[in-house]
Design a protein around this motif. Structure first.
Motif, PDB file in Angstrom:
ATOM      1  N   LYS A  24       0.850  -1.186   0.000  1.00  0.00           N
ATOM      2  CA  LYS A  24       0.000   0.000   0.000  1.00  0.00           C
ATOM      3  C   LYS A  24       0.884   1.234   0.000  1.00  0.00           C
ATOM      4  CE  LYS A  24      -0.362   0.064   5.054  1.00  0.00           C
ATOM      5  NZ  LYS A  24      -1.285   0.054   6.227  1.00  0.00           N
ATOM      6  N   GLY A  25       0.268   2.379  -0.215  1.00  0.00           N
ATOM      7  CA  GLY A  25       1.050   3.610  -0.223  1.00  0.00           C
ATOM      8  C   GLY A  25       0.231   4.801  -0.645  1.00  0.00           C
ATOM      9  N   THR A  26       0.909   5.924  -0.766  1.00  0.00           N
ATOM     10  CA  THR A  26       0.284   7.176  -1.181  1.00  0.00           C
ATOM     11  C   THR A  26       1.199   7.863  -2.191  1.00  0.00           C
ATOM     12  OG1 THR A  26      -0.766   7.462   0.978  1.00  0.00           O
ATOM     13  CG2 THR A  26      -0.637   9.400  -0.429  1.00  0.00           C
ATOM     14  N   ALA A  27       0.591   8.431  -3.213  1.00  0.00           N
ATOM     15  CA  ALA A  27       1.350   9.179  -4.221  1.00  0.00           C
ATOM     16  C   ALA A  27       0.731  10.559  -4.392  1.00  0.00           C
ATOM     17  CB  ALA A  27       1.361   8.435  -5.545  1.00  0.00           C
ATOM     18  N   MET A  28       1.550  11.525  -4.749  1.00  0.00           N
ATOM     19  CA  MET A  28       1.083  12.872  -5.053  1.00  0.00           C
ATOM     20  C   MET A  28       1.584  13.268  -6.433  1.00  0.00           C
ATOM     21  SD  MET A  28      -0.817  14.025  -2.600  1.00  0.00           S
ATOM     22  CE  MET A  28      -0.877  15.746  -3.094  1.00  0.00           C
ATOM     23  N   LEU A  29       0.674  13.787  -7.246  1.00  0.00           N
ATOM     24  CA  LEU A  29       1.033  14.331  -8.552  1.00  0.00           C
ATOM     25  C   LEU A  29       0.844  15.838  -8.496  1.00  0.00           C
ATOM     26  CD1 LEU A  29      -0.932  11.809 -10.832  1.00  0.00           C
ATOM     27  CD2 LEU A  29       1.427  11.611 -10.006  1.00  0.00           C
ATOM     28  N   SER A  30       1.891  16.590  -8.804  1.00  0.00           N
ATOM     29  CA  SER A  30       1.822  18.050  -8.770  1.00  0.00           C
ATOM     30  C   SER A  30       2.208  18.612 -10.127  1.00  0.00           C
ATOM     31  CB  SER A  30       2.757  18.611  -7.696  1.00  0.00           C
ATOM     32  OG  SER A  30       2.425  18.103  -6.417  1.00  0.00           O
ATOM     33  N   LEU A  31       1.353  19.460 -10.671  1.00  0.00           N
ATOM     34  CA  LEU A  31       1.594  20.064 -11.981  1.00  0.00           C
ATOM     35  C   LEU A  31       1.957  21.529 -11.855  1.00  0.00           C
ATOM     36  CD1 LEU A  31      -1.295  18.677 -14.238  1.00  0.00           C
ATOM     37  CD2 LEU A  31       1.156  18.430 -14.677  1.00  0.00           C
ATOM     38  N   GLN A  32       2.980  21.920 -12.577  1.00  0.00           N
ATOM     39  CA  GLN A  32       3.343  23.319 -12.770  1.00  0.00           C
ATOM     40  C   GLN A  32       3.659  23.482 -14.248  1.00  0.00           C
ATOM     41  OE1 GLN A  32       3.254  25.985 -10.826  1.00  0.00           O
ATOM     42  NE2 GLN A  32       2.503  24.827  -9.058  1.00  0.00           N
ATOM     43  N   GLY A  33       2.679  23.963 -14.997  1.00  0.00           N
ATOM     44  CA  GLY A  33       2.844  24.016 -16.437  1.00  0.00           C
ATOM     45  C   GLY A  33       2.943  22.604 -16.979  1.00  0.00           C
ATOM     46  N   ASN A  34       3.994  22.332 -17.728  1.00  0.00           N
ATOM     47  CA  ASN A  34       4.204  20.989 -18.271  1.00  0.00           C
ATOM     48  C   ASN A  34       5.244  20.205 -17.480  1.00  0.00           C
ATOM     49  OD1 ASN A  34       3.115  22.603 -20.774  1.00  0.00           O
ATOM     50  ND2 ASN A  34       2.825  20.447 -21.247  1.00  0.00           N
ATOM     51  N   LYS A  85      10.093  -0.797   1.803  1.00  0.00           N
ATOM     52  CA  LYS A  85       9.506   0.516   1.540  1.00  0.00           C
ATOM     53  C   LYS A  85      10.208   1.200   0.363  1.00  0.00           C
ATOM     54  CE  LYS A  85       8.066   1.323   6.324  1.00  0.00           C
ATOM     55  NZ  LYS A  85       8.143   2.249   7.480  1.00  0.00           N
ATOM     56  N   VAL A  86       9.437   1.965  -0.389  1.00  0.00           N
ATOM     57  CA  VAL A  86       9.978   2.755  -1.495  1.00  0.00           C
ATOM     58  C   VAL A  86       9.604   4.213  -1.282  1.00  0.00           C
ATOM     59  CG1 VAL A  86       9.618   3.339  -3.928  1.00  0.00           C
ATOM     60  CG2 VAL A  86      10.142   0.994  -3.295  1.00  0.00           C
ATOM     61  N   SER A  87      10.594   5.084  -1.397  1.00  0.00           N
ATOM     62  CA  SER A  87      10.374   6.521  -1.352  1.00  0.00           C
ATOM     63  C   SER A  87      10.908   7.094  -2.663  1.00  0.00           C
ATOM     64  CB  SER A  87      11.099   7.142  -0.153  1.00  0.00           C
ATOM     65  OG  SER A  87      10.850   8.532  -0.077  1.00  0.00           O
ATOM     66  N   TYR A  88      10.024   7.706  -3.424  1.00  0.00           N
ATOM     67  CA  TYR A  88      10.385   8.125  -4.784  1.00  0.00           C
ATOM     68  C   TYR A  88       9.926   9.549  -5.028  1.00  0.00           C
ATOM     69  CZ  TYR A  88      10.061   8.343  -9.949  1.00  0.00           C
ATOM     70  OH  TYR A  88      10.156   8.693 -11.273  1.00  0.00           O
ATOM     71  N   GLU A  89      10.762  10.321  -5.711  1.00  0.00           N
ATOM     72  CA  GLU A  89      10.364  11.659  -6.162  1.00  0.00           C
ATOM     73  C   GLU A  89      11.139  12.004  -7.428  1.00  0.00           C
ATOM     74  OE1 GLU A  89      10.193  16.369  -4.763  1.00  0.00           O
ATOM     75  OE2 GLU A  89      10.622  14.785  -3.286  1.00  0.00           O
ATOM     76  N   ARG A  90      10.414  12.471  -8.418  1.00  0.00           N
ATOM     77  CA  ARG A  90      11.051  12.916  -9.649  1.00  0.00           C
ATOM     78  C   ARG A  90      10.140  13.915 -10.354  1.00  0.00           C
ATOM     79  NH1 ARG A  90      13.467   9.407 -14.850  1.00  0.00           N
ATOM     80  NH2 ARG A  90      14.558  11.203 -15.758  1.00  0.00           N
ATOM     81  N   THR A  91      10.746  14.937 -10.962  1.00  0.00           N
ATOM     82  CA  THR A  91      10.007  15.915 -11.751  1.00  0.00           C
ATOM     83  C   THR A  91      10.293  15.666 -13.222  1.00  0.00           C
ATOM     84  OG1 THR A  91      10.085  17.573  -9.992  1.00  0.00           O
ATOM     85  CG2 THR A  91       9.640  18.369 -12.216  1.00  0.00           C
ATOM     86  N   LEU A  92       9.217  15.562 -14.003  1.00  0.00           N
ATOM     87  CA  LEU A  92       9.322  15.177 -15.408  1.00  0.00           C
ATOM     88  C   LEU A  92       8.685  16.231 -16.303  1.00  0.00           C
ATOM     89  CD1 LEU A  92       7.780  11.643 -14.830  1.00  0.00           C
ATOM     90  CD2 LEU A  92      10.221  12.156 -14.831  1.00  0.00           C
ATOM     91  N   ALA A  93       9.201  16.356 -17.507  1.00  0.00           N
ATOM     92  CA  ALA A  93       8.543  17.160 -18.539  1.00  0.00           C
ATOM     93  C   ALA A  93       7.523  16.262 -19.227  1.00  0.00           C
ATOM     94  CB  ALA A  93       9.558  17.678 -19.546  1.00  0.00           C
ATOM     95  N   VAL A  94       6.269  16.707 -19.290  1.00  0.00           N
ATOM     96  CA  VAL A  94       5.206  15.888 -19.873  1.00  0.00           C
ATOM     97  C   VAL A  94       4.490  16.662 -20.976  1.00  0.00           C
ATOM     98  CG1 VAL A  94       4.842  14.582 -17.761  1.00  0.00           C
ATOM     99  CG2 VAL A  94       3.522  16.663 -18.140  1.00  0.00           C
ATOM    100  N   SER A  95       3.744  15.927 -21.800  1.00  0.00           N
ATOM    101  CA  SER A  95       3.023  16.539 -22.911  1.00  0.00           C
ATOM    102  C   SER A  95       1.772  17.250 -22.418  1.00  0.00           C
ATOM    103  CB  SER A  95       2.619  15.458 -23.927  1.00  0.00           C
ATOM    104  OG  SER A  95       1.628  14.613 -23.370  1.00  0.00           O
ATOM    105  N   GLN A  96       1.215  18.109 -23.263  1.00  0.00           N
ATOM    106  CA  GLN A  96      -0.016  18.800 -22.912  1.00  0.00           C
ATOM    107  C   GLN A  96      -1.175  17.815 -22.754  1.00  0.00           C
ATOM    108  OE1 GLN A  96      -0.231  21.862 -22.000  1.00  0.00           O
ATOM    109  NE2 GLN A  96      -2.451  21.873 -21.700  1.00  0.00           N
TER     110      GLN A  96
END
Length: 274
Positions: free
Chosen positions: A50-60, A146-157
């Protein structure tokens, strides 16, 4: 007194319109590339993960944060954003999707529900579908699983506009409880015979909380056409919310009028007795 009651009623009647504007503004914010969305990860394959994830958008720019547990200690956990940016109604699977009845929900069986890989959540390098099995670039569970992950990616519109239609899946199970991936647990992976099934079978899945309010998929692969939206807001949501609030306003007005009538009746009764 009449002016005060009229003012209160006007506020109550205006609430449905305010609700519509708020939901519409939320949809507009997603289209413009802002906002944060929570995902609760629930176990698949009786993994206990089990776990929790957060998705945060700033532009693309999309920042993905994941905190999960119940994974296989010391083993890489392949993880992805699955789903469609075409409005198809994908969702998390359950045990009934084990169509071959072998007791393991493999990735191919589950893909019918959660869709193909949209983004591979690697720790470095490419994040396309081709990186889906790049286990050397996936996070590794610690000694406590346990896994702790964070990464910021460039994504498409397209991803920006359909972020609520995507969901996170982590992979890796331990069917024979020996704290590692091996072929004895569930045989070979149907995706790559060089890998154990344990390494590629899904261990958990989660959908964006509240996605039904802000982004109803418009055409399910298996379920047909979804609900009609207007300006990004489902008609059913606005209809139900508006009716409920208008009904509340009417009930309050009726109660106040009834109270006034009863008070007048008591006053009249007291006067007659005197």
């Amino acid at each position: 007194m009449i002016a005060k009651r009229t003012s209160r009623l006007a506020v109550l009647v205006a609430l449905p319109a305010a609700l519509a504007l708020t939901v519409g503004a939320s949809s507009q914010a997603v289209a413009e590339g802002t906002g944060a969305f929570q995902i609760d990860l629930a176990q698949l394959n009786d993994s206990g993960s089990k776990g929790t994830a957060m998705l945060s958008l700033q532009g693309n720019r999309l920042t993905v944060k994941i905190e999960s547990e119940g994974l296989v200690p010391g083993q890489p956990s392949a993880q992805h954003l699955h789903g469609s940016t075409d409005g198809h109604d994908f969702h998390c699977p359950d045990a009934s999707d084990d169509t071959n009845g072998d007791g393991v929900l493999n990735n191919t069986e589950a893909t019918v529900d959660y869709g193909d890989i949209n983004i591979s959540l690697t720790t470095k390098g490419p994040t396309d579908m081709a990186s889906g099995l790049a286990v050397d670039r996936m996070p590794v569970a610690n000694a406590q699983g346990k896994v702790s992950y964070e990464r910021t990616l460039a994504v498409s519109q397209d991803v920006v506009e359909h972020i609520k239609d995507l969901h996170i899946v982590q992979h890796g199970i331990d069917r024979n409880d020996n704290k590692k991936y091996d072929f004895e647990g569930a045989g070979k992976s149907e995706l790559d015979p060089k890998l154990p099934q344990e390494a590629t079978a899904p261990t958990n899945c989660g959908e964006v909380l509240g996605a039904a309010v802000g982004s109803i998929p418009v055409g399910g692969v298996e379920t047909g056409t979804g609900p009609v939206e207007e300006n990004g807001v489902p008609a059913a949501v606005l209809g139900a919310g508006g009716a409920a609030l208008v009904g509340t306003a009417g009930a309050l007005v009726f109660a106040r009028r009834r109270k006034s009538v009863l008070a007048a009746g008591r006053a009249g009764g007291n006067g007659a007795a005197a």
